[in-house]
Structure formats: structure tokens, C-alpha cells
Enzyme design. Structure first.
Site, PDB file in Angstrom:
ATOM      1  N   LYS A  35       0.833  -1.201   0.000  1.00  0.00           N
ATOM      2  CA  LYS A  35       0.000   0.000   0.000  1.00  0.00           C
ATOM      3  C   LYS A  35       0.867   1.250   0.000  1.00  0.00           C
ATOM      4  CE  LYS A  35      -0.500  -0.177   5.038  1.00  0.00           C
ATOM      5  NZ  LYS A  35      -1.441  -0.246   6.179  1.00  0.00           N
ATOM      6  N   TYR A 244      16.725  30.549   7.699  1.00  0.00           N
ATOM      7  CA  TYR A 244      15.556  31.281   8.163  1.00  0.00           C
ATOM      8  C   TYR A 244      15.581  31.480   9.684  1.00  0.00           C
ATOM      9  CZ  TYR A 244      13.055  30.921   3.704  1.00  0.00           C
ATOM     10  OH  TYR A 244      12.657  31.045   2.397  1.00  0.00           O
TER      11      TYR A 244
END
Length: 353
Positions: A35, A244
Site C-alpha cells: 500500500k 531562516y
């Protein structure tokens, strides 16, 4: 080239399946859970490698995933859909010969009325409270359902990765109580359940994360490697910041490498100032914030600057990264992004894209 390279070892996946297959009795079938696009690694290539290794039954989450697996494998192998038979799935289930694991009275009714005679299985809830019929529901419909000849009756363990957890034995006992004597193949164990021993194996096991090198199977062969290309090198003086929000301040002159990958590629911001990249066996710490497309790394101690630095490889696996991020290897694997250049390695075609 500014695209990171994700290498997926198909031979390792096949070897892991064979090893898990050997852990159960020869009369127990070993399936493969593929899956989420084979846990993010590419179902098309992975299922073919597993089929060559001997897998004949595959489990997916939804019918659309089953369609992709059927396209890759062609007719023959059984593809079981864990979400069952949802409204709108009927044509796909029929045309692609998918086997839904029916989870409710509603799904049982839908399947038997819309596709009489089409293969199906049943999922029971033995204590996880996620999918499947609870004991009173199963008792009410079992006779009707068993007359229709289900291919499999299954349940799922909630705490199989904790061998000593009391819920394992409680779910095993409940599964016996709900299914003993039904005359239908049964399945309870995924990877963790296989490791719990033969009492949990029944007629079919469903290894998933163990195929891809993740816990709780510590002996699994590693499957993935991730190399991030170095885009730029810069000297940073003492007191200067990197990234940042001034996420890192150099206490002394440093040499900083900027590499091409970030949270858009599934590399969480939780690696900021915490995770390590590797130049061979030499660790190189991430400094500053992980951004969308870029990560900054301290390479001051390297004699030569490499073209790439490894995030996943011999020195650091998916579970090591998961520990840093406070998550599990499943999430690390299934988060790996689509910008990577994916290379599928086998003994005959190393480095094939």
C-alpha cells in the site's frame, strides 16, 4: 544536477520477503503489503521484484492502488483491498479482479448484491477499533457470509511491535474465539506479528514495513539510500547566521554546504539543527532550519568537499531519522518526495533509473 538521488535496492526487498517467509511454517502463505505506492518506494517496480521472489498475494489500501498493482503484475496474483468494497468501487473490483476485505455489514451487503460470486475476504475487529466487524456484528452475519465462501478472514494487531504488550495475547484470544472452526484461511500477523511467533501466523502472514528495512524487524536488510547534491559552499564568519529565522549562529568561522532537498521532499523541519548527513563514514551536522528545497550542513571538518552528502545510507537508516524526528520509519518512508531521481538497483542492473 540539483536533484537528490533515492536508490531503492530491489534485491534487498526480495531478500527481506524470503527471510520473513522462512519464519513461518511452509504451509503458511506469505503475502506482501504494498500500500501507499509500496511504502513510497514505487509499487510498479517493487511488486514485480516481490512476485519474482515468490509472493502471490498483495495487500493495498484502496481499490485505486489495486489498479496500479494489477497493471504492473497482470492477471494471476491476488490483490486484496484493505478498505473493502466502497461505493463506486464495483466496476474496478470486478474488471481488475480485486479481492476486497469487507469491513462492515454495509460492505458485505454491497458486495454480495453487486458482485455475487466474486472473491472477497472479511476483516474482523479484535480490539484495535479501526476497521472490521466487531464480535456481535460478526456473530449476526457469519453464517450468511461463510456460505458465500470468503477467501480469507483477517484481523490486525495494534501493539505487535511491543512483544510484551498484553493486548497481543488478548487480540489473539479474541481472534480464536471469533474464527475457530470456520474452515476459512485466516490472517492476523503483519511484520510485528510474524516476529511474535507461530501462534500468530495462522494460514497467511502479511509483512509490510519489514520488507522495506524498517522496525520492528531489526535484522532486515536496508533498502533505501538518499544522496543530496551539494549546490554551493560558503564561508561563514563567527557571529553570522545561517538560514531562516537566524536558526543557527556560527560561534567560529565555519564552512557551510547547501544541499538540494527540503521539506517539500519529505524531509521534515524537525531535522533542523538535529539530524546528520554523511560523507562516507564522516558525520556532517545539519545547521539552521530545513527549508522547502534546501538544507545547510557544516562541512568545516572535511578535507575535500564531496558532490553529494548522504541522508540515508550505511551510517543512517530510516528508523534513525525517525528517532530524530520523534516519529516512526513508516512515516519517513512514505514521506519521501517525488522530485528525487529514483534508481532501482539489482544485481543485474545496478544504477538503473
Amino acid at each position: 544536477m540539483a536533484t537528490a538521488t533515492l536508490t531503492i535496492d530491489l534485491d534487498a526487498i526480495a531478500a527481506n520477503w524470503r527471510a520473513l517467509d522462512r519464519m513461518s511454517d511452509p504451509t503458511t502463505q506469505t503475502a506482501a503489503v504494498v500500500k501507499a505506492d509500496a511504502y513510497g518506494l514505487g509499487a510498479k517496480r517493487v511488486v514485480r521484484a516481490l512476485a519474482e521472489a515468490g509472493a502471490r498475494r498483495f495487500f493495498v489500501a484502496v481499490a485505486e492502488e489495486g489498479a496500479a498493482v494489477r497493471q504492473a503484475l497482470g492477471p494471476g496474483p491476488q490483490i486484496c483491498v484493505l478498505s473493502g468494497h466502497m461505493a463506486g468501487d464495483t466496476e474496478m473490483v470486478h474488471d481488475l479482479d480485486l479481492t476486497p476485505m469487507l469491513n462492515s455489514v454495509e460492505q458485505i451487503t454491497r458486495h454480495l448484491e453487486s458482485l455475487p460470486g466474486h472473491p472477497f475476504g472479511v476483516q474482523l475487529d479484535t480490539g484495535m477499533n479501526r476497521l472490521g466487524l466487531e464480535a456481535p456484528e460478526w456473530e449476526a452475519v457469519a453464517a450468511l457470509v461463510l456460505e458465500q465462501g470468503p477467501e480469507l478472514v483477517m484481523s490486525h494487531l495494534a501493539c505487535a511491535d511491543e512483544p510484551g504488550h498484553p493486548l497481543n495475547e488478548a487480540q489473539l484470544a479474541e481472534f480464536h474465539a471469533m474464527t475457530d472452526g470456520i474452515g476459512v484461511p485466516r490472517s492476523l500477523a503483519a511484520t510485528g506479528g510474524i516476529l511474535l511467533g507461530p501462534d500468530y501466523h495462522f494460514e497467511l502472514t502479511r509483512p509490510g514495513v519489514g520488507l522495506y528495512g524498517g522496525r520492528p524487524w531489526e535484522s532486515a536488510q536496508p533498502v533505501v539510500a538518499l544522496a543530496l547534491p551539494v549546490i554551493q559552499i560558503r564561508e561563514v564568519a563567527a557571529g553570522e547566521i545561517v538560514g531562516y529565522s537566524c536558526g543557527y549562529t556560527a560561534e567560529e568561522p565555519r564552512l557551510i554546504a547547501t544541499v538540494a532537498a527540503g521539506y517539500a521532499d519529505g524531509l521534515t523541519r524537525r531535522y533542523s539543527n538535529a539530524a546528520t548527513l554523511w560523507d562516507g563514514e564522516v558525520p556532517c551536522p545539519i545547521v539552521g532550519r530545513v527549508s522547502m528545497d534546501l538544507i545547510t550542513v557544516d562541512v568545516s571538518h572535511l578535507r575535500d568537499i564531496p558532490r553529494t552528502l548522504d541522508l540515508l545510507g550505511p551510517m543512517q537508516g530510516v528508523d534513525d531519522l525517525a528517532d530524530i524526528a520523534g516519529t516512526i520509519g513508516y512515516e519517513v518512508l512514505t514521506s519521501l518526495g517525488h522530485r528525487y531521481t529514483r534508481r532501482y538497483a539489482t544485481t543485474t542492473t545496478r544504477g538503473q533509473v
